[in-house]
Design a protein around this motif. Sequence first.
Motif, short mmCIF file in Angstrom:
data_model
loop_
_atom_site.label_atom_id
_atom_site.label_comp_id
_atom_site.label_asym_id
_atom_site.label_seq_id
_atom_site.Cartn_x
_atom_site.Cartn_y
_atom_site.Cartn_z
N ARG A 11 -11.17 0.64 -0.98
CA ARG A 11 -11.33 2.39 -0.76
C ARG A 11 -10.77 2.48 0.54
O ARG A 11 -10.04 2.95 1.26
CB ARG A 11 -12.82 2.78 -1.36
CG ARG A 11 -12.09 4.29 -1.40
CD ARG A 11 -13.82 4.99 -1.39
NE ARG A 11 -14.60 4.37 -0.23
CZ ARG A 11 -15.85 5.47 0.00
NH1 ARG A 11 -16.25 6.30 -0.94
NH2 ARG A 11 -16.69 4.83 1.16
N GLN A 12 -11.55 1.97 1.62
CA GLN A 12 -11.32 1.95 2.75
C GLN A 12 -10.05 1.31 3.00
O GLN A 12 -9.54 1.51 4.47
CB GLN A 12 -12.31 0.96 3.76
CG GLN A 12 -11.95 0.82 5.44
CD GLN A 12 -13.10 2.09 5.56
OE1 GLN A 12 -13.74 2.99 4.57
NE2 GLN A 12 -12.95 2.48 6.99
N HIS A 13 -9.27 0.35 2.90
CA HIS A 13 -7.85 -0.29 2.74
C HIS A 13 -7.21 1.04 2.90
O HIS A 13 -6.12 0.79 3.26
CB HIS A 13 -7.90 -1.44 2.15
CG HIS A 13 -6.17 -2.01 2.08
ND1 HIS A 13 -5.47 -1.82 1.31
CD2 HIS A 13 -6.37 -3.12 3.39
CE1 HIS A 13 -4.39 -2.48 1.35
NE2 HIS A 13 -4.65 -2.74 2.46
N ALA A 92 -6.36 0.24 -6.01
CA ALA A 92 -7.21 -1.71 -5.62
C ALA A 92 -6.10 -2.01 -7.61
O ALA A 92 -6.02 -0.57 -8.53
CB ALA A 92 -8.34 -1.73 -5.91
N VAL A 93 -5.73 -3.47 -7.61
CA VAL A 93 -6.07 -3.48 -8.98
C VAL A 93 -7.05 -4.83 -9.15
O VAL A 93 -6.96 -5.27 -8.25
CB VAL A 93 -4.46 -4.06 -9.02
CG1 VAL A 93 -3.74 -5.00 -10.45
CG2 VAL A 93 -3.21 -3.41 -9.25
N ILE A 94 -7.50 -4.91 -10.74
CA ILE A 94 -8.34 -5.71 -10.73
C ILE A 94 -7.30 -6.51 -11.59
O ILE A 94 -7.92 -6.42 -12.70
CB ILE A 94 -9.96 -4.72 -10.99
CG1 ILE A 94 -10.44 -3.72 -10.03
CG2 ILE A 94 -10.83 -5.03 -10.99
CD1 ILE A 94 -11.01 -3.18 -10.38
N MET A 111 -0.34 -10.68 -10.87
CA MET A 111 -1.03 -9.52 -10.50
C MET A 111 -1.06 -8.93 -8.83
O MET A 111 -0.41 -8.44 -8.57
CB MET A 111 -2.95 -8.58 -11.67
CG MET A 111 -2.02 -9.04 -12.64
SD MET A 111 -3.82 -8.74 -13.81
CE MET A 111 -4.40 -7.41 -13.11
N LEU A 112 -1.33 -10.45 -8.85
CA LEU A 112 -1.33 -10.19 -6.47
C LEU A 112 -0.56 -10.00 -6.34
O LEU A 112 0.13 -9.25 -5.20
CB LEU A 112 -1.96 -12.02 -6.51
CG LEU A 112 -2.12 -12.44 -4.94
CD1 LEU A 112 -3.06 -11.09 -4.60
CD2 LEU A 112 -2.01 -13.29 -4.73
N GLY A 119 1.78 -3.06 -0.88
CA GLY A 119 0.85 -3.19 -0.42
C GLY A 119 -0.38 -2.90 -0.56
O GLY A 119 -1.22 -2.13 0.02
N VAL A 120 -0.96 -2.88 -1.88
CA VAL A 120 -2.08 -2.97 -2.89
C VAL A 120 -3.31 -3.49 -2.87
O VAL A 120 -2.77 -4.94 -2.88
CB VAL A 120 -1.86 -1.96 -4.26
CG1 VAL A 120 -2.80 -1.43 -4.79
CG2 VAL A 120 -1.22 -0.70 -4.18
N TRP A 121 -5.14 -3.45 -2.50
CA TRP A 121 -5.62 -4.34 -2.49
C TRP A 121 -5.70 -5.14 -3.90
O TRP A 121 -5.57 -4.59 -5.61
CB TRP A 121 -6.49 -3.47 -2.34
CG TRP A 121 -8.15 -4.60 -2.08
CD1 TRP A 121 -8.87 -4.60 -3.20
CD2 TRP A 121 -8.73 -5.04 -0.56
NE1 TRP A 121 -9.84 -5.79 -2.44
CE2 TRP A 121 -9.57 -5.63 -1.27
CE3 TRP A 121 -8.38 -4.78 0.66
CZ2 TRP A 121 -10.61 -5.88 -0.52
CZ3 TRP A 121 -8.63 -5.13 1.22
CH2 TRP A 121 -10.61 -5.74 1.33
#
Length: 350
Positions: A11-13, A92-94, A111-112, A119-121
């Motif tokens: 969330r911070q990212h 984020a992607v989990i 997924m990474l 630019g997504v976590w």
Amino acid sequence: MANLICLGAARQHAGERIGVNPTEQGAGCIPQPRVYATASLHDVGVRALSVLGLGAVAMRTVPMDASRRRADSEALERMIDADIAAGCTPVAVIATAGDVRTGTVDPVDRMLRIAHDRGVWLHVDGAYGGFGVLDERVRSLYGDMGAIDSLAVDPHKWMAVPLGCGAAIVRDGALQQRSLVIGRPDFHHFDPATRADVGSPFDEFGEGSLYSSVDFSARSRSLTVWAALKEIGMDGMRARVRRHLDCARRVAELVRMNDRLELVAEPELSICCFRYIPAGSSREPSTVLDKFNEAVLKGIRARGLSVPSSAVVDEKFVIRPAFVGPNTEIADAELLVREVLAMGDQLSAR
């Protein structure tokens, strides 16, 4: 707690990427936040979104691929691009590394790539299955673990330390601490001043700080992890994980050899999902088979020789042994199958 801490960093990212600070301003400063995971995500993932102020509404459910077990990476890519075009903010992607129902590992590397290209976590929930990476036979399923942004893993599962011990591993430690920043009390000094011995354990707190976790005061959970590793070492932990994967594979082998049993999910880690099929039951409604296997499970537990759990996989009630016990051996896996057959036969004869 580990997933909460990791997703707090995500969330911070996401906030810092668009020039806001959700820790100070609240999650509302992130326009239409979105988090992506399959329906196999553990419930704590959605709970974390609620606690973090993103809300369950932020969750976007990624379809499964043809295996019906892991995330469809192409569908994930389309979903993120559509959300970005609509003005949403991917947070984020989990990826799940060890679904708690079947033990399946999502395609972490794909997924990474999809997440980082935008630019997504990328967060990996390895609470149950993270330690599976120690078995070289399945190591490739986990991809490049050094490139992911965060990992949650629970030592209280496979390491068998006391309950309530989770580990949040975040690649950007400074960002992680910014995600939990609090007013700095003037009577605490968090940052280590030296690597050398100090005059008193009260002079410094050592590594980490009150920004490292949600807890302000907590017991030394890491001590239990240290003690377990001190006892068995990394080689012992690798041997434990490998033995447990062998247990699940042995159950699957025995199930395939018996026409009274059905293998519902091929084991990937240390979970094997199967059920008993009574003779002549092929025309029975699925609910009848579900109730029968529930009775088999309860009967086995009442006998006390094996204590498997259950799950619903492909809309079928299944017997679900999850091998993580430190003393569990192949003989225990074989005993479980004998118990299922004996109880199933006993109930079928009534």
